[in-house]
Motif scaffolding. Sequence first.
Motif, PDB file in Angstrom:
ATOM      1  N   ALA A 123      -0.720   1.799   1.193  1.00  0.00           N
ATOM      2  CA  ALA A 123       0.256   2.219   2.206  1.00  0.00           C
ATOM      3  C   ALA A 123      -0.006   1.580   3.572  1.00  0.00           C
ATOM      4  O   ALA A 123       0.873   0.908   4.131  1.00  0.00           O
ATOM      5  CB  ALA A 123       0.249   3.741   2.320  1.00  0.00           C
ATOM      6  N   SER A 126       0.288  -2.170   3.482  1.00  0.00           N
ATOM      7  CA  SER A 126       1.680  -2.637   3.429  1.00  0.00           C
ATOM      8  C   SER A 126       2.303  -2.665   4.819  1.00  0.00           C
ATOM      9  O   SER A 126       3.099  -3.555   5.128  1.00  0.00           O
ATOM     10  CB  SER A 126       2.497  -1.728   2.502  1.00  0.00           C
ATOM     11  N   SER A 202       6.252  -2.526  -7.640  1.00  0.00           N
ATOM     12  CA  SER A 202       5.700  -1.666  -6.593  1.00  0.00           C
ATOM     13  C   SER A 202       5.444  -0.251  -7.082  1.00  0.00           C
ATOM     14  O   SER A 202       4.452   0.387  -6.693  1.00  0.00           O
ATOM     15  CB  SER A 202       6.654  -1.622  -5.394  1.00  0.00           C
ATOM     16  N   PHE A 233       7.539   4.215  -1.976  1.00  0.00           N
ATOM     17  CA  PHE A 233       7.515   2.800  -1.595  1.00  0.00           C
ATOM     18  C   PHE A 233       8.618   2.020  -2.295  1.00  0.00           C
ATOM     19  O   PHE A 233       9.382   1.288  -1.647  1.00  0.00           O
ATOM     20  CB  PHE A 233       6.153   2.183  -1.916  1.00  0.00           C
ATOM     21  N   GLN A 237      11.778   0.323  -0.554  1.00  0.00           N
ATOM     22  CA  GLN A 237      11.851  -1.141  -0.630  1.00  0.00           C
ATOM     23  C   GLN A 237      13.210  -1.585  -1.163  1.00  0.00           C
ATOM     24  O   GLN A 237      13.824  -2.523  -0.632  1.00  0.00           O
ATOM     25  CB  GLN A 237      10.724  -1.653  -1.535  1.00  0.00           C
ATOM     26  N   SER A 253       8.972   1.182   4.199  1.00  0.00           N
ATOM     27  CA  SER A 253       8.396   1.681   2.947  1.00  0.00           C
ATOM     28  C   SER A 253       6.993   2.230   3.184  1.00  0.00           C
ATOM     29  O   SER A 253       6.619   3.282   2.646  1.00  0.00           O
ATOM     30  CB  SER A 253       8.348   0.568   1.893  1.00  0.00           C
ATOM     31  N   ALA A 254       6.213   1.514   3.988  1.00  0.00           N
ATOM     32  CA  ALA A 254       4.851   1.955   4.275  1.00  0.00           C
ATOM     33  C   ALA A 254       4.850   3.273   5.054  1.00  0.00           C
ATOM     34  O   ALA A 254       4.083   4.196   4.748  1.00  0.00           O
ATOM     35  CB  ALA A 254       4.112   0.875   5.056  1.00  0.00           C
ATOM     36  N   THR A 257       5.893   6.093   2.816  1.00  0.00           N
ATOM     37  CA  THR A 257       4.839   6.382   1.853  1.00  0.00           C
ATOM     38  C   THR A 257       3.690   7.157   2.500  1.00  0.00           C
ATOM     39  O   THR A 257       3.169   8.120   1.922  1.00  0.00           O
ATOM     40  CB  THR A 257       4.308   5.079   1.225  1.00  0.00           C
TER      41      THR A 257
END
Length: 551
Positions: A123, A126, A202, A233, A237, A253-254, A257
């Motif tokens: 996480a 990313s 992912s 994620f 994404q 996304s990070a 997450t």
Amino acid sequence: MNWVQNYDPLSNILLSALVAAVPLYVLFYMLAVRRAKGHFAAALGTTAAVLLAILVWGMPVGLAVNATLYGAAYGLFPIVWIVITAVWIYNMTVESGEFEIIKDSLARLTDDRRLQAIFIAFAFGSFIEGTAGFGTPVAITAAMLVGLGFNPLYAAGICLIANTAPVAFGAIGIPVIVAGQVSGLDTMHISQIVGRQLPFLSILVPLWLCVTMCGFKRALEVLPAVLVAGVCFAGSQYAFSNFHGPTLPDIMSAIITIIGLVLLLRVWKPATTWHFPDETPSAVTGPSPYSFGEIIRAWMPYIILAIMVFFWGLPEIKPYLDGALGAGFAPLAAKGFAWPGLHNAIDKTAPIVAANAPYGAMFKLNIISAAGTAILFTGLAAVPMMPKYGYGQAIPCLFRTMHQLRFPILTIAMILGLAQIMNYSGMSSTMGLAFTKTGWLFPFFSPLLGWLGVFLTGSDTSSNALFSGLQRTTATSVGMDPHLAVAANSSGGVTGKMISPQSISVATAATKMVGQEGQLFRFTLWHSVAMTAFICVLTMLQAYPLKWMLP
């Protein structure tokens, strides 16, 4: 008069490609079989590439040496610059004692190594990939995991595997943007297809990390966290790559997450806490000895880092940062300068380009807008927040870090030198053209071009710049959607990142494993092969029976 590239010096493209790959055979053999030190393997591989370029591809000696030096310079800046500053920040937090507070705060959130790997390597890594890219996330997260007590080999390997998921949209989407520019195809369309390939990978990566560390049975003990991380994620994404574009998928996304994992850990903990068999578990009992303010202060270098690299990477900000060097130097920083004796001294030919075209060699010296400088400023800003630690200790720490990284610096410079001599001699294109002879099977092999490009250069951006045009031309000739081929170049490339000698050098430098590059290469090799095969099969299916999946 320019030297003209010849992609088939042996009058048989398959035979020429096999010979062009000799430097790669050398690297594979030295790293995977002999387990040689990275700089030794890189020296042999680069030497082999230079000799082949001169003796077989007919490249003039001066151009061959110059192309190698050009690549080495790119290795030093911006790649090495990022590694030095990232490891420097980690070293300062250790020397100042602040990393002990970070370790305690993470242990109280979760002392389970599986969850720490998902939280930091996957996480947080990313987020750093999405903002900075170019080796930064591996350098930072691998050092953090070692500081937490991870086995160094697993810390480095886990971070390399975790970095697979975000690479295609790294550095504010630069790889996909470059793919669109080089191929002449719609960038948003490419982003949408990448966003319909990588989420399938992912969503598996958190489980993949846990299984790698402790086996499938023990991985199922943290299944709620695996599912939350993977779904948050992959879903984000897909959504951002398809409905916004290539710039935000990694960052958003990070963040989503991390929020999902923090919320989960407030209401759920694994029944058993897992540590590596050879480590002594840390006993975290009773109330924290540190105040909330002390914990925030200890994390402040990484909080500042996240903010700095985010704004540093914005396209709207970069011109101002380049201009900060002064009116006279700004054009040099923003546009770069022509590398003497190499820029436009070589002509690329068909079928790589439609008509003979000079091969440029511009070197950017964007000192202020470079990601490494953002990390340097982060470290300078964080020093006053470290009690009993000042610039009198921080500056010597920077020089000690440079000395600590002397062999990785040498390795990275030589590996980038190898990549550029193969590019400018035409050897990389020779290998790429061999893949185009696969006809209707080309969709399966299309991701392998990206994988090869990233293995050579350590960069999905560079791989897309190298092969996107070839992907479009070949896809059109075999009846494949060219957008899918270009997207597959980027998606396939991410799986080559973990075995790229450049990435391995960064990881070994961050985890103090210098000299053990061969061991780390063997650790990540089969993960790379398995993930690449997954993308190859998916691309083949999307080219034919699953065309409905494409936008």
